[in-house]
Design an enzyme around this catalytic site. Sequence first.
Site, PDB file in Angstrom:
ATOM      1  CD  GLU A 164      -2.879  -1.377   2.106  1.00  0.00           C
ATOM      2  OE1 GLU A 164      -2.864  -0.097   3.204  1.00  0.00           O
ATOM      3  OE2 GLU A 164      -4.178  -1.682   2.011  1.00  0.00           O
ATOM      4  CD  GLU A 349      -4.232  -6.055   3.266  1.00  0.00           C
ATOM      5  OE1 GLU A 349      -4.753  -5.133   4.032  1.00  0.00           O
ATOM      6  OE2 GLU A 349      -2.828  -6.098   3.630  1.00  0.00           O
TER       7      GLU A 349
HETATM    8  O1  LIG Z   1      -7.057  -2.428   8.732  1.00  0.00           O
HETATM    9  C1  LIG Z   1      -7.035  -3.502   8.259  1.00  0.00           C
HETATM   10  C2  LIG Z   1      -5.809  -3.605   8.002  1.00  0.00           C
HETATM   11  C3  LIG Z   1      -4.721  -3.541   8.443  1.00  0.00           C
HETATM   12  O2  LIG Z   1      -3.997  -3.973   9.585  1.00  0.00           O
HETATM   13  C4  LIG Z   1      -3.037  -3.717   7.447  1.00  0.00           C
HETATM   14  O3  LIG Z   1      -2.340  -3.850   7.582  1.00  0.00           O
HETATM   15  C5  LIG Z   1      -3.573  -3.251   5.869  1.00  0.00           C
HETATM   16  O4  LIG Z   1      -3.104  -3.646   4.819  1.00  0.00           O
HETATM   17  C6  LIG Z   1      -4.280  -2.401   5.743  1.00  0.00           C
HETATM   18  N1  LIG Z   1      -5.047  -2.139   4.568  1.00  0.00           N
HETATM   19  C7  LIG Z   1      -5.713  -1.631   4.455  1.00  0.00           C
HETATM   20  C8  LIG Z   1      -7.050  -0.845   3.685  1.00  0.00           C
HETATM   21  N2  LIG Z   1      -6.381   0.264   3.318  1.00  0.00           N
HETATM   22  C9  LIG Z   1      -6.127   1.248   4.327  1.00  0.00           C
HETATM   23  C10 LIG Z   1      -7.068   2.589   4.094  1.00  0.00           C
HETATM   24  C11 LIG Z   1      -7.414   3.885   4.965  1.00  0.00           C
HETATM   25  C12 LIG Z   1      -6.635   3.670   6.311  1.00  0.00           C
HETATM   26  C13 LIG Z   1      -5.159   2.405   6.421  1.00  0.00           C
HETATM   27  C14 LIG Z   1      -5.509   1.321   5.698  1.00  0.00           C
HETATM   28  C15 LIG Z   1      -7.006  -2.024   5.558  1.00  0.00           C
HETATM   29  N3  LIG Z   1      -5.822  -2.535   6.334  1.00  0.00           N
END
Ligand SMILES: OC[C@@H]1[C@@H](O)[C@H](O)[C@@H](O)c2nc(CNc3ccccc3)cn21
Length: 444
Positions: A164, A349
Site C-alpha cells: 500500500e 487482503e
Molecule cells: O485495517 C486493516 C488492514 C491493516 O491491518 C493492514 O496492515 C493494512 O495492509 C490494511 N490496509 C487496509 C486498507 N487501506 C487502508 C485505508 C485507510 C487506512 C488504513 C488502511 C486495511 N488494512
Amino acid sequence: MSAFPEGFCWGVATSAYQIEGSPLADGAGPSIWHRFAHTPGHIADGETGNIACNHYQRYLEDIGLLHELGVNAYRFSIAWGRVLPEGRGAINRKGLGFYQRLVDALLERGISPVITLYHWDLPMALQDRGGWINPDSPQWFADYAEVLFRTFADRVTSWITINEPWVIAVLGHLEGRHAPGWRDPSAAARVGHHLLLAHAAAVASYRTLGHGQIGIALNLEPQHPAYPKAADLLAAQRRDAFVNRWFLDALFLASYPIELAQIFGPAWPKFGAVALDQIHYPGDFIGVNYYTRARVAAAPEAKPLGAICLPPPREKSTAMGWEIYPEGLGEVLGWFKERYGNPRVLITENGAAFADPAPCAGLVLDPQRIVYLRSHLRAAAQALAAGVDLGGYFVWSLMDNFEWAEGYSKRFGLYWVDRQTLQRYPKSSAHFYRSVIATQGAVL
Ligand SMILES: OC[C@@H]1[C@@H](O)[C@H](O)[C@@H](O)c2nc(CNc3ccccc3)cn21
C-alpha cells in the site's frame, strides 16, 4: 459446483509489526512504528507492538492454526530492521534466522510463503536519513530485497515488494496518522514516487536472482458520488484519481493522473519522461487489498480534494466504520480486465473488524464476519467467471493483532486473541473459511 479452480491460492495475511512483538530482540533495529507507537498520543489506549501476538516466540503454534484452516499459502511480512538493523550494511544473522525457520516450517506443512518485503516498518536508522523522501531510498530497498532474494531464492517463489504505497505516502507523510507522522504534501508526492522506484528496482533485481512471481499490493476503493449530482460525480472522480489511479496508472500506464498536479498544486514535482518510464513496472501480479468503497460528496472547503466521504449507515458498517460493500470488490477486479490489460491479480487482503464477543467453550461466534467473507468471496467468484485473471484470496487476518493507530481495539482475525494470555481461540469464521477452502468455494 466449485466456484474456484484447483490450484487456486487460499491464504491468510499478517504483517510483522502487527503480530510479532519483540521488536528489538536478537539485535533487531527499531522501526519507525516502534518510535511512532512509543510517542504518546499516536495510538489508541497508548498501545504498542512490543508484545502484539508474540508471534516471534509462538510462530510454530500459529503455523498449526494455518494448517487447521487448510490454507495453501500464508502472506506475512519481514521486518527490515530484524535483517538489517541499520537498514543497510551488516546483516543480523539472528534476525534473518527467525524468518528462515518460519519459511522452513511453513514449507514442511505444505504452505507456500508469500513474503511482503515492506509493510510500513522502515528502520529508524533510515528515517534518520530522511526515510522515503531520500532519493537513495529506492536503492536502500533494492539492497535489502537482494539480501532476501539470495537467502530464499531456492524456497520462496511469491513476493510482494511494498504494501500500500498510497497509505505510506498519504497517511504517513500527508495526514500524519501513520508513522513517521509527517504532514507535508511535497514529501508525500516524492515518497509515492520513490516507493514506485523502489518497487521497480526490486522487481529488476528479482529478474536476475529469482524464478518466481513478484508484485505490489495496492489498497483500492471504488469512489461513488454520494448523490446524483454533477458536483459529487466530479468529486468522486477526483478522489478516484487520488486514491486509486495514482498508483495504478503509474504502474500500468507510466503516467500520473492529471488531477494529482491540481490536487497537490506546486507541491507536485514536475516528473519528466524518464522518471515516468522508470515507474512503469507492474511486475508479475497486482495484489488488491479490498475492504470497502467510499461515498463522496463535493465539499469545496475540504482542501485539497474538495471532497468528503459520507459515513455509511451503521447497519451496513464494520467496527472501523467502513461500509460493507461486496459489489465494490467486483468493480475493482473489473478495472484490471477493462483498463489495464487483464494482468494476474491476487486479493492480498480482504476482511473486516467487528465487535466480536469473548470465547464461549473455546469458540467465538462471529456471524457478521461470515456474512462479510461469504459475500466478498461470491463477488470474487463472479469476477473469475467473468474473465478476471484472479489467482488467489487472502483473508485479513489470521488473528486479531495490532491495528496500527487503533491499537488492539479493532479485531480483524479469524482467531481471537486474549490480550491477557495471548491464547488464540477460533472464531466461527475460521471454520467457515476452512469449509470454503476444503470445497473450493462450493459451500458459498
Ligand atoms: O485495517 C486493516 C488492514 C491493516 O491491518 C493492514 O496492515 C493494512 O495492509 C490494511 N490496509 C487496509 C486498507 N487501506 C487502508 C485505508 C485507510 C487506512 C488504513 C488502511 C486495511 N488494512
